[in-house]
Design an enzyme around this catalytic site. Structure first.
Site, PDB file in Angstrom:
ATOM      1  NE  ARG A   1      -3.794  -2.166   2.299  1.00  0.00           N
ATOM      2  CZ  ARG A   1      -3.681  -3.299   2.840  1.00  0.00           C
ATOM      3  NH1 ARG A   1      -2.332  -3.632   3.314  1.00  0.00           N
ATOM      4  NH2 ARG A   1      -4.658  -4.158   2.624  1.00  0.00           N
ATOM      5  CB  ILE A   2       3.609   2.289   2.127  1.00  0.00           C
ATOM      6  CG1 ILE A   2       2.590   2.560   3.679  1.00  0.00           C
ATOM      7  CG2 ILE A   2       4.366   3.609   2.382  1.00  0.00           C
ATOM      8  CD1 ILE A   2       3.201   2.349   4.874  1.00  0.00           C
TER       9      ILE A   2
ATOM     10  CG  ASP B   1       6.008  -6.990  -2.866  1.00  0.00           C
ATOM     11  OD1 ASP B   1       5.881  -6.020  -2.176  1.00  0.00           O
ATOM     12  OD2 ASP B   1       5.670  -7.989  -2.500  1.00  0.00           O
TER      13      ASP B   1
ATOM     14  CB  ALA C   1      10.203   0.689   5.820  1.00  0.00           C
ATOM     15  NE  ARG C   2       7.273  -1.384  11.983  1.00  0.00           N
ATOM     16  CZ  ARG C   2       6.395  -0.516  11.734  1.00  0.00           C
ATOM     17  NH1 ARG C   2       6.815   0.660  11.187  1.00  0.00           N
ATOM     18  NH2 ARG C   2       5.277  -0.814  12.202  1.00  0.00           N
TER      19      ARG C   2
ATOM     20  CG  ASP D   1      10.102   8.674   9.587  1.00  0.00           C
ATOM     21  OD1 ASP D   1      10.281   9.675  10.717  1.00  0.00           O
ATOM     22  OD2 ASP D   1       9.013   8.105   9.701  1.00  0.00           O
TER      23      ASP D   1
ATOM     24  CD  GLU E   1      12.433   4.131  15.583  1.00  0.00           C
ATOM     25  OE1 GLU E   1      11.268   4.289  16.436  1.00  0.00           O
ATOM     26  OE2 GLU E   1      12.572   4.070  14.460  1.00  0.00           O
TER      27      GLU E   1
ATOM     28  CG  HIS F   1       8.787   5.700  13.615  1.00  0.00           C
ATOM     29  ND1 HIS F   1       9.396   4.267  14.394  1.00  0.00           N
ATOM     30  CD2 HIS F   1       7.810   5.454  13.049  1.00  0.00           C
ATOM     31  CE1 HIS F   1       8.466   3.477  13.675  1.00  0.00           C
ATOM     32  NE2 HIS F   1       7.557   3.910  12.725  1.00  0.00           N
TER      33      HIS F   1
ATOM     34  N   GLY G   1       6.253   9.099  10.199  1.00  0.00           N
ATOM     35  CA  GLY G   1       5.544   8.886   9.041  1.00  0.00           C
ATOM     36  C   GLY G   1       4.095   9.127   8.774  1.00  0.00           C
ATOM     37  CB  ALA G   2       1.224   7.300  10.519  1.00  0.00           C
TER      38      ALA G   2
END
Length: 320
Positions: free
Chosen positions: A156-157, A176, A243-244, A268, A273, A291, A293-294
């Site tokens: 999705r992203i 992917d 992402a992560r 990000d 972390e 972090h 992003g959202a």
């Protein structure tokens, strides 16, 4: 029935739940006190974001829980399968924040190609005394239009990132493990749109061909990008990780930045972390965000209303 939004939830989400007859608590409870709080208040629904973890011990300690909700995409802070084995519903909001994350990717990209992250550090220090030298330092920017963006992870992203890239005239290639091709609908302000079909390629081809690379994969046990992958890339590539933490080997990244193999990076998310490595934080070629992003008002509204809708639907079904 009580809902605890331990990491917060939007007002729109609260209002939707309250209209359906649920009591919403927004107290932020410390991790070590969470089980007691849930049991004392007979909490049925626990909503978290990334700050709170929901592991097996918490699940076992809280028999009142019926739903665990994650405001966002990744659920690596929740023992999902274990919770479901205990007949607890686990939900998230995979669509709600996709566009916000994609826009942050381009904030890093636009800033990187024009050195904004470094300029914003140095202008307050030396702008009044070394204006001309700073102008010379930052005078070799490049345009994104016409360049190739490689997207690793075309969910999705990744697809939202592709939409923006296509809209500004970039070529998009993607890899992917599970997606063979995707049709990207690029919409314009006046209702017009174009559809662009993108067939995925092996990751190695992305690494070889891309001028810029953006990662959109879940948390991994091993690095997706490490020294081996950096060696395959074009010289002067730009890397974005929204992402992560842990999908990019940060030691190898710093080495690649210092050698010039990588021109700049935008991060990000971080391996360590919430205490990122100092050598990452202090590197002038890295654009940094904590972090977020959202973290837009629009995304948080969508997350809140989507969580509320799912909770109401699940509990309504269980009553029937």
């Amino acid at each position: 029935m009580k809902v605890l939004a331990n990491d917060g939830v939007s007002q729109t989400g609260i209002e939707a739940l309250e209209e359906a007859g649920y009591e919403v608590l927004t107290t932020t409870v410390a991790q070590e006190q969470l089980a007691n709080y849930i049991n004392q208040n007979n909490i049925a629904v626990l909503l978290v974001r990334s700050a709170t973890t929901v592991r097996q011990d918490l699940i076992d300690s809280c028999p009142s829980l019926k739903i665990i909700g994650r405001g966002g995409v990744g659920m690596d802070n929740i023992d999902v399968e274990y919770a479901r084995s205990k007949n607890i519903h686990v939900i998230n909001t995979p669509d709600a924040s996709s566009h916000s994350v994609a826009e942050l990717v381009f904030a890093h990209l636009f800033g990187g190609v024009r050195f904004l992250h470094d300029s914003n550090r140095n202008m307050p220090l030396d702008g009044d005394s070394q204006f001309k030298s700073l102008k010379k330092n930052y005078a070799k920017g490049v345009e994104l239009r016409g360049k190739t963006l490689g997207i690793i992870g075309f969910g999705r992203i990744g697809r939202q990132v592709a939409k923006i890239a296509l809209g500004i005239g970039m070529k998009v290639i993607a890899s992917d493990k599970y997606v063979g091709k995707a049709t990207i609908k690029v919409q314009f302000y006046n209702g017009q749109f174009i559809n662009v079909e993108i067939k995925t390629k092996p990751t190695e081809e992305i690494l070889k061909q891309a001028d810029f690379i953006s990662l959109h994969v879940p948390a991994q046990k091993e690095y997706v990008i490490s020294e081996k992958e950096f060696n395959i890339m074009k010289d002067g590539v730009g890397i974005i990780n929204a992402a992560r933490g842990g999908v990019v080997d940060e030691v190898a990244l710093v080495k690649a930045l210092e050698s010039g193999k990588v021109a700049f990076a935008g991060l990000d998310t971080f391996e360590e972390e919430p205490s990122p490595a100092i050598q990452v934080l202090m590197n002038g070629r890295i654009s940094l965000t904590p972090h977020i992003g959202a973290a837009t008002n629009e995304a948080q509204d969508r997350i809140g209303t989507e969580l509320a809708s799912q909770i109401i639907s699940i509990l309504k079904t269980e009553k029937q």
